[in-house]
Design an enzyme around this catalytic site. Structure first.
Site, PDB file in Angstrom:
ATOM      1  CD  GLU A  34      11.578  -4.739   8.978  1.00 39.62           C
ATOM      2  OE1 GLU A  34      11.298  -4.263  10.088  1.00 39.62           O
ATOM      3  OE2 GLU A  34      10.823  -5.517   8.350  1.00 39.62           O
ATOM      4  CE  LYS A  76       3.942 -11.926   9.517  1.00 41.91           C
ATOM      5  NZ  LYS A  76       4.652 -10.994   8.675  1.00 41.91           N
TER       6      LYS A  76
HETATM    7  N1  PSU Z   1       6.362  -9.187   9.406  1.00 39.36           N
HETATM    8  C1  PSU Z   1       7.323 -10.066   9.798  1.00 39.36           C
HETATM    9  N2  PSU Z   1       8.264  -9.673  10.665  1.00 39.36           N
HETATM   10  C2  PSU Z   1       8.289  -8.414  11.143  1.00 39.36           C
HETATM   11  C3  PSU Z   1       7.286  -7.482  10.710  1.00 39.36           C
HETATM   12  C4  PSU Z   1       6.346  -7.919   9.843  1.00 39.36           C
HETATM   13  O1  PSU Z   1       7.315 -11.213   9.392  1.00 39.36           O
HETATM   14  O2  PSU Z   1       9.181  -8.101  11.944  1.00 39.36           O
HETATM   15  C5  PSU Z   1       7.346  -6.069  11.189  1.00 39.36           C
HETATM   16  C6  PSU Z   1       7.786  -5.142  10.043  1.00 39.36           C
HETATM   17  O3  PSU Z   1       8.670  -4.172  10.570  1.00 39.36           O
HETATM   18  C7  PSU Z   1       6.491  -4.490   9.616  1.00 39.36           C
HETATM   19  C8  PSU Z   1       5.767  -4.388  10.927  1.00 39.36           C
HETATM   20  O4  PSU Z   1       6.661  -3.225   9.022  1.00 39.36           O
HETATM   21  O5  PSU Z   1       6.062  -5.617  11.575  1.00 39.36           O
HETATM   22  C9  PSU Z   1       4.296  -4.191  10.753  1.00 39.36           C
HETATM   23  O6  PSU Z   1       3.725  -3.927  11.979  1.00 39.36           O
HETATM   24  P1  PSU Z   1       2.214  -3.401  12.049  1.00 39.36           P
HETATM   25  O7  PSU Z   1       1.396  -4.565  11.577  1.00 39.36           O
HETATM   26  O8  PSU Z   1       2.013  -3.086  13.497  1.00 39.36           O
HETATM   27  O9  PSU Z   1       2.145  -2.217  11.162  1.00 39.36           O
END
Ligand code: PSU
Ligand code: MN
EC number: 4.2.1.70
Length: 307
Positions: free
Chosen positions: A27, A162
Site C-alpha cells: 500500500e 495498533k
Molecule cells: N496503520 C499504520 N500505518 C498506516 C495506516 C494504518 O500503522 O499508514 C494507514 C493504512 O493505510 C490504513 C489506514 O488502511 O491508515 C486506515 O485509516 P483509517 O483509520 O482512516 O481508515
C-alpha cells in the site's frame, strides 16, 4: 469504459501475473501519511527489496496520473514519499473523485485491496490495518478497511492493529463481517508495536504452506478477504505496558486538538513518533519488512499450488 481501462500495471507486474508468478501488493498511504520523509522512501524501497529477495514481485499501488497504478516506478515512489500529506488519502469512497480530478493519492488498506483484486493480486503486505477507534460508540469511527476485508478476496498480512484502536471491538467487527483472523505462529492477536494484545486469533497457522491451503479453500468457497496477523520480531517489539503511556498521551492530544475522521490515524502515528523519540518508527519499519517476507513466502506457496 471498462474497469481495466483505469488500471495501469507496470510491465514487470503484468508479466508476473500473466505467467502465474508470485506477486505481493504493497500500500501507499503508509508512505504518504504513515511515515515522515525520508524514512518513508527508504522503507518503501527496502520493503520492495524484501519481497524480491524472497522470490516474489512487489506491486506498490497508488493513484497517480489519473490511473490506478499497480507497481509504481522508482521515480513515482520518490514523488509519493516527498508529497506526503499533500497527497490525498484514498479510501473506497474517494476513488472515482480522485480519478476524475487526476489527484495523486496514497491508497489505504481498503483501497489497495480493491485495486489488488481488480489487477488479480491475491496477497498484500502492510504494517497495521485500520480498525474501530477507541470511543467509537460516540464517534462511529470505524475504518473502511474492516468492511473491505469482508467483501474483497485478498489476503492481508499485517502485524495486527495498533492499540491506539479498540482491539476488542475491531475483532468483533471483523467477526461480524465474516473475516477469518489467522495468527501466523501465534495464538494471540498482535498489537502492532507489541507482540500480544491479550485477544485470541481465530486460527493459528505455523507455516506459509498451511496458509496457502487455507487461502485456496477460501477462494474455492467464493469468500472474501483474510487477515493474517504476524507479530513484530521479538528484537523490535515493545512491552504493551511500555507503550501504553505514549498511546494515552497521543489520544489525549488528538482529542485536545479536535483531530478526527481520516486525519486521526496519521496524527496518532506522527505523535507516537515524536513521543517515542523516533523509536516507534524504527519498530514500524521492522514489522512491515517482516510482513513483506511472510507475504512473499505465502505468495510463493500459492503460486506453487497453482503450477
Ligand atoms: N496503520 C499504520 N500505518 C498506516 C495506516 C494504518 O500503522 O499508514 C494507514 C493504512 O493505510 C490504513 C489506514 O488502511 O491508515 C486506515 O485509516 P483509517 O483509520 O482512516 O481508515
Ligand atoms: Mn476513520
Amino acid at each position: 469504459m471498462s474497469v481495466q481501462s483505469y488500471l495501469s500495471l507496470s510491465p514487470e507486474v503484468a508479466g508476473a501475473l500473466s505467467a502465474g508468478k508470485p506477486v505481493v501488493a504493497l500500500e501507499s498511504t503508509i508512505i504518504t501519511h504513515g511515515m515522515p520523509y525520508p524514512q518513508n522512501l527508504s522503507m518503501a524501497r527496502e520493503v520492495e527489496d524484501v519481497v524480491r529477495a524472497n522470490g516474489a514481485v512487489p506491486a506498490t499501488i497508488a493513484i497517480m496520473d489519473g490511473k490506478l497504478k499497480v507497481g509504481v516506478s522508482g521515480e513515482d515512489l520518490e514523488v509519493l514519499a516527498r508529497e506526503g500529506h499533500k497527497a490525498a488519502k484514498a479510501s473506497r469512497r474517494d476513488m472515482a473523485s480522485l480519478l476524475a480530478n487526476g489527484v495523486m493519492a496514497g491508497t489505504t488498506v481498503a483501497t489497495t485491496m480493491q485495486i489488488s483484486a481488480l489487477a488479480g493480486i491475491k496477497i498484500f503486505a502492510t504494517g497495521g490495518i485500520g480498525g474501530v477507534h477507541r470511543g467509537a460508540e460516540a464517534s462511529f469511527d470505524i475504518s473502511a478497511d474492516l468492511e473491505e476485508l469482508g467483501r474483497t478476496p485478498v489476503a492481508v498480512i499485517c502485524a495486527g492493529a495498533k492499540s491506539i484502536l479498540d482491539i476488542a471491538k475491531t475483532l468483533e467487527v471483523l467477526e461480524t463481517n465474516g473475516v477469518p483472523v489467522l495468527g501466523f505462529g501465534t495464538d494471540d492477536f498482535p498489537a502492532f508495536w507489541a507482540r500480544e494484545s491479550g485477544h485470541k486469533v481465530d486460527q493459528r497457522f505455523d507455516d506459509a504452506a498451511g496458509i496457502a491451503r487455507m487461502l485456496t479453500i477460501q477462494s474455492d468457497l467464493g469468500m472474501g478477504g483474510v487477515l493474517i496477523a504476524n507479530p513484530i520480531p521479538e528484537e523490535d517489539a515493545w512491552e504493551a505496558s511500555a507503550i501504553e503511556g505514549f498511546i494515552t498521551q497521543a489520544l489525549a492530544d488528538a482529542d485536545a486538538q479536535g483531530i478526527k475522521g481520516k486525519a486521526a490515524t496519521p496524527f496518532l502515528l506522527q505523535r507516537m513518533f515524536e513521543l517515542t523519540g523516533g523509536k516507534s518508527l524504527e519498530s514500524n519499519i521492522a514489522l512491515v519488512k517482516n510482513n513483506a517476507k511472510v507475504a512473499a513466502d505465502i505468495a510463493v506457496a500459492l503460486a506453487g499450488k497453482r503450477a
